[in-house]
Design a protein around this motif. Structure first.
Motif, short mmCIF file in Angstrom:
data_model
loop_
_atom_site.label_atom_id
_atom_site.label_comp_id
_atom_site.label_asym_id
_atom_site.label_seq_id
_atom_site.Cartn_x
_atom_site.Cartn_y
_atom_site.Cartn_z
N UNK A 55 0.86 -1.19 0.00
CA UNK A 55 0.00 0.00 0.00
C UNK A 55 0.90 1.24 0.00
N UNK A 56 1.26 1.69 -1.19
CA UNK A 56 2.20 2.81 -1.30
C UNK A 56 1.66 4.13 -0.72
N UNK A 57 0.36 4.45 -0.85
CA UNK A 57 -0.12 5.68 -0.21
C UNK A 57 0.13 5.70 1.30
N UNK A 58 -0.02 4.54 1.96
CA UNK A 58 0.26 4.48 3.39
C UNK A 58 1.74 4.75 3.66
N UNK A 59 2.61 4.16 2.86
CA UNK A 59 4.05 4.39 3.03
C UNK A 59 4.40 5.85 2.76
N UNK A 60 3.74 6.47 1.78
CA UNK A 60 4.00 7.89 1.48
C UNK A 60 3.60 8.77 2.67
N UNK A 61 2.45 8.46 3.28
CA UNK A 61 2.00 9.25 4.43
C UNK A 61 2.99 9.10 5.58
N UNK A 168 -10.66 7.17 5.02
CA UNK A 168 -11.40 7.90 6.04
C UNK A 168 -11.06 9.38 6.00
N UNK A 169 -12.01 10.20 6.40
CA UNK A 169 -11.80 11.64 6.49
C UNK A 169 -11.09 11.96 7.80
N UNK A 170 -10.11 12.85 7.73
CA UNK A 170 -9.30 13.17 8.91
C UNK A 170 -10.15 13.71 10.05
N UNK A 171 -11.05 14.63 9.75
CA UNK A 171 -11.81 15.29 10.81
C UNK A 171 -12.95 14.41 11.32
N UNK A 226 0.37 23.34 10.21
CA UNK A 226 -0.91 24.02 9.97
C UNK A 226 -1.34 23.86 8.51
N UNK A 227 -0.38 23.96 7.60
CA UNK A 227 -0.69 23.78 6.18
C UNK A 227 -1.18 22.36 5.90
N UNK A 228 -0.59 21.38 6.58
CA UNK A 228 -1.00 20.00 6.39
C UNK A 228 -2.44 19.79 6.85
N UNK A 229 -2.79 20.36 8.00
CA UNK A 229 -4.16 20.24 8.50
C UNK A 229 -5.14 20.91 7.54
N UNK A 237 -6.15 14.19 -2.07
CA UNK A 237 -5.88 12.95 -1.33
C UNK A 237 -4.83 13.16 -0.24
N UNK A 238 -4.99 12.48 0.87
CA UNK A 238 -4.12 12.69 2.03
C UNK A 238 -2.67 12.34 1.72
N UNK A 239 -2.44 11.28 0.95
CA UNK A 239 -1.07 10.90 0.61
C UNK A 239 -0.38 12.03 -0.15
N UNK A 240 -1.08 12.63 -1.09
CA UNK A 240 -0.50 13.73 -1.85
C UNK A 240 -0.27 14.95 -0.95
N UNK A 241 -1.21 15.20 -0.03
CA UNK A 241 -1.05 16.33 0.89
C UNK A 241 0.21 16.18 1.73
#
Length: 408
Positions: A55-61, A168-171, A226-229, A237-241
């Motif tokens: 799961x590369x998105x997980x590794x990227x995060x 899942x959505x972060x918030x 703060x920018x990440x949040x 997508x969160x991985x890209x963020x």
């Protein structure tokens, strides 16, 4: 071939539980890597299937958050936090509460493992200089790191994995898991306070070095957080963020890229990759699905609160919460948000039970031993067992009350 996959799976997860293979110097990362490589060389997993399993998105995060945490560490922020706690004009009870609150907050936003790695040695030195026994504060540090990290989707590796797998959505995750995580922080404080009441003192030892804080570096890391949040609240997508922020964190006038990357926990990333391959191969045998069907047929569905709680406690305190969660997600691929919130919360809180229950606990014990403070299995369990039972009970009340984990 199924027999080979089962043998490799059992060998790898036994290694996760023991921490090594007897007679060899392999650690958990080496075991996971050899397991994945062995399946590939034996033809049980093709190269294409192995890549698809990771799961590369997980590794990227994970990678991006490690870079962000590294910049906070390099700024001296963690050292400054510990120095302020140790120098606070307050008694042991208030210092304990301050330790829990600061650790819980930092662990919710940054990696809990990085937080305890940075804070443990200075906490020992600072409290020792005040004539206080560091051990209750170390137990509170580890307990608060686990409890605080349960609040968000980026607080620990298993939550990151759950969030990425379930999209899942972060918030929404924060709203579901934040309140019981805060209650668990209170439980950590009260438990340590009751167990250690009247036993705070220890011989005065050494002194605390004055921390040096790079304010510009700290401001840059703070703005990036703060920018990440803010990006988490966007459709990106969160991985890209996280990769965007991680890339910006590599831009530095004082720190070479090699130095920043040297602070990344590459072993953890390799561990994830190896386990992705091994668990994917095992799930393809059909045995996990058959096992779940058997449990459901006997009135024990995995979504039952008692079953999930038992699995979380057993998994986190044997093979570890990351491998246990990874296996769960492979054998229950269609889990809904409610079950995923429950899994994240319970598997993380279960890590407080025993000293070996989470990587954060182990890091605290090892870093404390390096400065002469011994935190034993029994000493930790005296607080870990009651705080885990109480915090998981509160979490279950919350989860079942909101319908995330209904009783059948």
């Amino acid at each position: 071939m199924t027999l080979l996959v089962v043998i490799v799976f059992v060998a790898v997860y036994a290694g996760m539980a023991l921490g090594r293979w007897p007679g060899l110097g392999l650690d958990r990362t080496g075991i996971a890597l050899i397991g994945g490589m062995g399946l590939g060389l034996a033809g049980a997993v093709t190269p294409a299937a192995a890549l698809e399993a990771i799961d590369f998105p997980t590794l990227f995060v994970l990678f991006g958050l490690m870079i962000l945490s590294a910049r906070f560490a390099e700024s001296g922020f963690y050292d400054w936090c510990v120095a302020r706690i140790a120098a606070a004009r307050a008694g042991p009870v208030a210092l304990l509460a301050l330790t829990v609150a600061v650790t819980g907050l930092l662990s919710a936003v940054l990696s809990n493992d990085v937080v305890v790695f940075a804070m443990t040695p200075l906490l020992c030195l600072g409290l020792g200089a005040r004539g206080l026994d560091p051990r209750p504060f170390l137990i509170a540090l580890a307990g608060a790191a686990n409890a605080g990290s349960a609040a968000t989707m980026i607080g620990n590796p298993q939550n990151i994995l759950i969030g990425q797998t379930g999209r899942l959505d972060f918030f929404d995750f924060l709203l579901a898991c934040g309140p019981p995580a805060v209650l668990s922080l209170v439980v950590v404080h009260v438990t340590v306070l009751l167990v250690w009441r009247g036993r705070w003192s220890a011989p005065v030892q050494g002194g605390l070095p004055t921390p040096r804080v790079d304010r510009l570096e700290l401001a840059w890391a703070g703005l990036a957080t703060l920018a990440l949040l803010a990006l988490f609240a966007s459709p990106l997508p969160q991985a890209e963020s996280v990769l965007i922020i991680g890339g910006l964190m590599l831009l530095s006038r004082n720190l070479a890229t090699r130095a920043i990357l040297g602070l990344v926990d590459w072993s953890l990333l390799v561990l994830f990759a190896g386990l992705f391959v091994v668990t994917a191969a095992f799930s393809q045998t059909g045995l996990p699905a058959a096992g779940l069907a058997w449990l459901a047929g006997h009135g024990l569905p995995v979504a039952d609160p008692a079953v999930l709680t038992t699995l979380a406690l057993a998994g986190s305190n044997t093979v570890g919460n990351v491998p246990a969660v990874m296996l769960f997600l492979k054998i229950v691929p269609d889990a809904g948000p409610g079950l995923l919130y429950s899994l994240a919360l319970l598997s993380t809180l279960a890590g407080n039970l025993l000293l070996v229950g989470s990587l954060a606990n182990i890091i605290v014990a090892e870093r404390a031993a390096a400065v002469g403070v011994r935190l034993t299995f029994r000493t930790h369990a005296a607080c870990g067992v009651p705080m885990t039972i109480a915090s998981m009970a509160l979490a279950l009340l919350w989860l079942t009350g909101l319908g995330y984990l209904p009783w059948k």
